[in-house]
Design a protein around this motif. Structure first.
Motif, PDB file in Angstrom:
ATOM      1  N   PRO A 168       0.857  -1.101   0.164  1.00 13.11           N
ATOM      2  CA  PRO A 168       0.073   0.010   0.054  1.00 13.11           C
ATOM      3  C   PRO A 168       0.782   1.229   0.071  1.00 13.11           C
ATOM      4  O   PRO A 168       1.766   1.225   0.450  1.00 13.11           O
ATOM      5  N   PRO A 169       0.406   2.237  -0.685  1.00  8.34           N
ATOM      6  CA  PRO A 169       1.064   3.564  -0.605  1.00  8.34           C
ATOM      7  C   PRO A 169       1.447   3.994   0.912  1.00  8.34           C
ATOM      8  O   PRO A 169       0.569   3.779   1.621  1.00  8.34           O
ATOM      9  N   ASP A 170       2.692   4.574   1.041  1.00 11.57           N
ATOM     10  CA  ASP A 170       3.130   5.016   2.276  1.00 11.57           C
ATOM     11  C   ASP A 170       2.875   6.635   2.163  1.00 11.57           C
ATOM     12  O   ASP A 170       2.287   7.135   1.577  1.00 11.57           O
ATOM     13  N   ASP A 171       3.137   7.186   3.523  1.00 11.91           N
ATOM     14  CA  ASP A 171       2.798   8.821   3.743  1.00 11.91           C
ATOM     15  C   ASP A 171       3.333   9.622   2.836  1.00 11.91           C
ATOM     16  O   ASP A 171       2.787  10.560   2.239  1.00 11.91           O
ATOM     17  N   GLN A 172       4.761   9.150   2.289  1.00 15.25           N
ATOM     18  CA  GLN A 172       5.343  10.088   1.533  1.00 15.25           C
ATOM     19  C   GLN A 172       4.707   9.907  -0.080  1.00 15.25           C
ATOM     20  O   GLN A 172       4.541  10.882  -0.832  1.00 15.25           O
ATOM     21  N   ASP A 173       4.383   8.801  -0.362  1.00 14.92           N
ATOM     22  CA  ASP A 173       3.428   8.754  -1.835  1.00 14.92           C
ATOM     23  C   ASP A 173       2.145   9.573  -1.544  1.00 14.92           C
ATOM     24  O   ASP A 173       1.908  10.054  -2.652  1.00 14.92           O
ATOM     25  N   VAL A 174       1.511   9.566  -0.629  1.00 18.59           N
ATOM     26  CA  VAL A 174       0.345  10.380  -0.433  1.00 18.59           C
ATOM     27  C   VAL A 174       0.634  11.895  -0.730  1.00 18.59           C
ATOM     28  O   VAL A 174       0.025  12.504  -1.325  1.00 18.59           O
ATOM     29  N   ARG A 175       1.664  12.394   0.119  1.00 17.34           N
ATOM     30  CA  ARG A 175       2.159  13.547   0.166  1.00 17.34           C
ATOM     31  C   ARG A 175       2.675  14.187  -1.408  1.00 17.34           C
ATOM     32  O   ARG A 175       2.208  15.003  -1.846  1.00 17.34           O
ATOM     33  N   LEU A 176       3.254  13.157  -2.079  1.00 18.90           N
ATOM     34  CA  LEU A 176       3.756  13.435  -3.455  1.00 18.90           C
ATOM     35  C   LEU A 176       2.671  13.143  -4.539  1.00 18.90           C
ATOM     36  O   LEU A 176       2.944  13.465  -5.888  1.00 18.90           O
ATOM     37  N   GLY A 177       1.375  12.744  -4.344  1.00 19.77           N
ATOM     38  CA  GLY A 177       0.598  12.339  -5.266  1.00 19.77           C
ATOM     39  C   GLY A 177       0.940  11.184  -6.101  1.00 19.77           C
ATOM     40  O   GLY A 177       0.316  10.873  -7.316  1.00 19.77           O
ATOM     41  N   LEU A 178       1.701  10.371  -5.562  1.00 15.31           N
ATOM     42  CA  LEU A 178       2.201   9.081  -6.097  1.00 15.31           C
ATOM     43  C   LEU A 178       1.358   7.785  -5.532  1.00 15.31           C
ATOM     44  O   LEU A 178       1.915   6.744  -5.635  1.00 15.31           O
ATOM     45  N   ASP A 179       0.305   8.217  -5.010  1.00 17.84           N
ATOM     46  CA  ASP A 179      -0.496   6.964  -4.241  1.00 17.84           C
ATOM     47  C   ASP A 179      -1.433   6.366  -5.173  1.00 17.84           C
ATOM     48  O   ASP A 179      -2.485   5.944  -4.510  1.00 17.84           O
ATOM     49  N   THR A 180      -1.056   6.016  -6.268  1.00 15.63           N
ATOM     50  CA  THR A 180      -1.712   5.253  -7.247  1.00 15.63           C
ATOM     51  C   THR A 180      -0.855   4.760  -8.440  1.00 15.63           C
ATOM     52  O   THR A 180       0.451   4.813  -8.195  1.00 15.63           O
ATOM     53  N   TYR A 181      -1.468   3.947  -9.379  1.00 13.08           N
ATOM     54  CA  TYR A 181      -0.613   3.120 -10.597  1.00 13.08           C
ATOM     55  C   TYR A 181      -0.258   4.658 -11.352  1.00 13.08           C
ATOM     56  O   TYR A 181      -0.712   5.822 -11.081  1.00 13.08           O
ATOM     57  N   CYS A 182       0.916   4.051 -12.147  1.00 15.26           N
ATOM     58  CA  CYS A 182       1.264   5.106 -13.427  1.00 15.26           C
ATOM     59  C   CYS A 182       1.324   4.375 -14.745  1.00 15.26           C
ATOM     60  O   CYS A 182       1.268   3.074 -14.708  1.00 15.26           O
TER      61      CYS A 182
ATOM     62  N   VAL B 217       3.313   4.743 -18.327  1.00 15.42           N
ATOM     63  CA  VAL B 217       4.527   5.367 -18.938  1.00 15.42           C
ATOM     64  C   VAL B 217       4.425   5.127 -20.431  1.00 15.42           C
ATOM     65  O   VAL B 217       3.934   3.868 -20.905  1.00 15.42           O
ATOM     66  N   THR B 218       4.731   5.957 -21.217  1.00 15.12           N
ATOM     67  CA  THR B 218       4.623   5.780 -22.830  1.00 15.12           C
ATOM     68  C   THR B 218       6.041   5.366 -23.215  1.00 15.12           C
ATOM     69  O   THR B 218       7.133   5.522 -22.408  1.00 15.12           O
ATOM     70  N   GLU B 219       6.117   5.202 -24.701  1.00 17.00           N
ATOM     71  CA  GLU B 219       7.506   4.730 -25.023  1.00 17.00           C
ATOM     72  C   GLU B 219       8.571   5.868 -25.121  1.00 17.00           C
ATOM     73  O   GLU B 219       9.649   5.535 -25.089  1.00 17.00           O
ATOM     74  N   ASN B 220       8.258   7.024 -24.929  1.00 23.95           N
ATOM     75  CA  ASN B 220       9.257   8.242 -24.785  1.00 23.95           C
ATOM     76  C   ASN B 220       9.296   8.545 -23.182  1.00 23.95           C
ATOM     77  O   ASN B 220       9.920   9.659 -22.966  1.00 23.95           O
ATOM     78  N   HIS B 221       9.165   7.716 -22.460  1.00 25.25           N
ATOM     79  CA  HIS B 221       9.363   7.739 -20.936  1.00 25.25           C
ATOM     80  C   HIS B 221       8.197   8.808 -20.322  1.00 25.25           C
ATOM     81  O   HIS B 221       8.221   9.240 -19.136  1.00 25.25           O
ATOM     82  N   GLY B 222       7.196   9.345 -21.157  1.00 23.75           N
ATOM     83  CA  GLY B 222       6.437  10.337 -20.365  1.00 23.75           C
ATOM     84  C   GLY B 222       5.575   9.469 -19.516  1.00 23.75           C
ATOM     85  O   GLY B 222       5.152   8.292 -19.691  1.00 23.75           O
ATOM     86  N   THR B 223       5.488  10.117 -18.303  1.00 21.33           N
ATOM     87  CA  THR B 223       4.614   9.278 -17.243  1.00 21.33           C
ATOM     88  C   THR B 223       3.421  10.156 -16.532  1.00 21.33           C
ATOM     89  O   THR B 223       3.806  11.317 -16.312  1.00 21.33           O
ATOM     90  N   ALA B 224       2.588   9.601 -16.071  1.00 22.21           N
ATOM     91  CA  ALA B 224       1.303  10.166 -15.444  1.00 22.21           C
ATOM     92  C   ALA B 224       0.932   9.254 -14.525  1.00 22.21           C
ATOM     93  O   ALA B 224       0.519   8.100 -14.733  1.00 22.21           O
ATOM     94  N   TYR B 225       0.421   9.817 -13.465  1.00 17.49           N
ATOM     95  CA  TYR B 225      -0.209   9.049 -12.335  1.00 17.49           C
ATOM     96  C   TYR B 225      -1.721   9.227 -12.410  1.00 17.49           C
ATOM     97  O   TYR B 225      -2.320  10.210 -12.389  1.00 17.49           O
ATOM     98  N   GLY B 226      -2.549   7.801 -12.175  1.00 12.08           N
ATOM     99  CA  GLY B 226      -3.950   7.926 -11.933  1.00 12.08           C
ATOM    100  C   GLY B 226      -4.593   8.650 -12.932  1.00 12.08           C
ATOM    101  O   GLY B 226      -5.727   9.107 -13.060  1.00 12.08           O
ATOM    102  N   CYS B 227      -4.001   8.594 -14.483  1.00  8.21           N
ATOM    103  CA  CYS B 227      -4.693   9.238 -15.783  1.00  8.21           C
ATOM    104  C   CYS B 227      -5.313   8.150 -16.416  1.00  8.21           C
ATOM    105  O   CYS B 227      -6.022   8.798 -17.395  1.00  8.21           O
ATOM    106  N   VAL B 228      -5.732   7.158 -16.186  1.00  9.05           N
ATOM    107  CA  VAL B 228      -6.624   6.062 -17.021  1.00  9.05           C
ATOM    108  C   VAL B 228      -7.947   6.425 -16.450  1.00  9.05           C
ATOM    109  O   VAL B 228      -8.396   6.260 -15.517  1.00  9.05           O
ATOM    110  N   ARG B 229      -8.790   6.659 -17.548  1.00  9.82           N
ATOM    111  CA  ARG B 229     -10.195   7.117 -17.357  1.00  9.82           C
ATOM    112  C   ARG B 229     -10.916   5.773 -17.735  1.00  9.82           C
ATOM    113  O   ARG B 229     -12.180   5.730 -17.116  1.00  9.82           O
ATOM    114  N   GLU B 230     -10.594   5.123 -18.509  1.00 12.40           N
ATOM    115  CA  GLU B 230     -11.223   3.954 -19.216  1.00 12.40           C
ATOM    116  C   GLU B 230     -10.410   3.085 -19.714  1.00 12.40           C
ATOM    117  O   GLU B 230      -9.373   3.395 -20.471  1.00 12.40           O
TER     118      GLU B 230
END
Length: 133
Positions: A41-55, A57-70
């Motif tokens: 489970p995400p820890d307190d630091q993950d929660v503070r940084l908004g990294l408390d979800t999945y991510c 990553v695209t082929e160009n290393h573009g990264t976003a957290y919690g961005c899948v809508r469907e």
């Protein structure tokens, strides 16, 4: 216009974290999508940084957290919708991605299982509104 490609490679891993990926070519060129989530489970630091979800990553290393809508998989067709505010982070030009999975049915089943585990990781408000695997 939706982004479309044919994935000839899928792969999963759960050694250090949960990972599921699809790629156009085995040599790493072309389009690719990699979904990742923690094993614990995400820890307190993950929660503070908004990294408390999945991510994602695209082929160009573009990264976003919690961005899948469907995300749906119907036979050998994967349909993905990402949030518009994640496009720049992901290096994408459209929120819709359509992929034909040109892999054996057993590989699609393993991909479904891992995506189901990854996309429910972390905070509930980041989970896809539609998840049909």
């Amino acid at each position: 216009m939706p982004i479309e490609f044919v994935a000839h490679v899928t792969g999963v891993d759960d050694e250090d974290c949960l990972v599921a990926g699809i790629a156009e070519r085995a040599d790493g060129t072309g389009r690719a999508l990699i979904f990742q989530a923690g094993q614990e489970p995400p820890d307190d630091q993950d929660v503070r940084l908004g990294l408390d979800t999945y991510c994602l990553v695209t082929e160009n290393h573009g990264t976003a957290y919690g961005c899948v809508r469907e995300l749906t998989i119907d036979g050998d067709r994967l349909h993905l919708e990402v949030s518009a505010d994640a496009l720049d982070d992901l290096g994408l030009t459209d929120t819709a991605i359509r992929v034909r999975l040109a892999v054996p049915p057993a590989s699609i089943e393993v991909l479904r299982d891992h995506l189901g585990r990854i996309l429910i990781y972390g905070r509930a408000d980041a989970r896809p509104a539609v998840l049909r695997l």
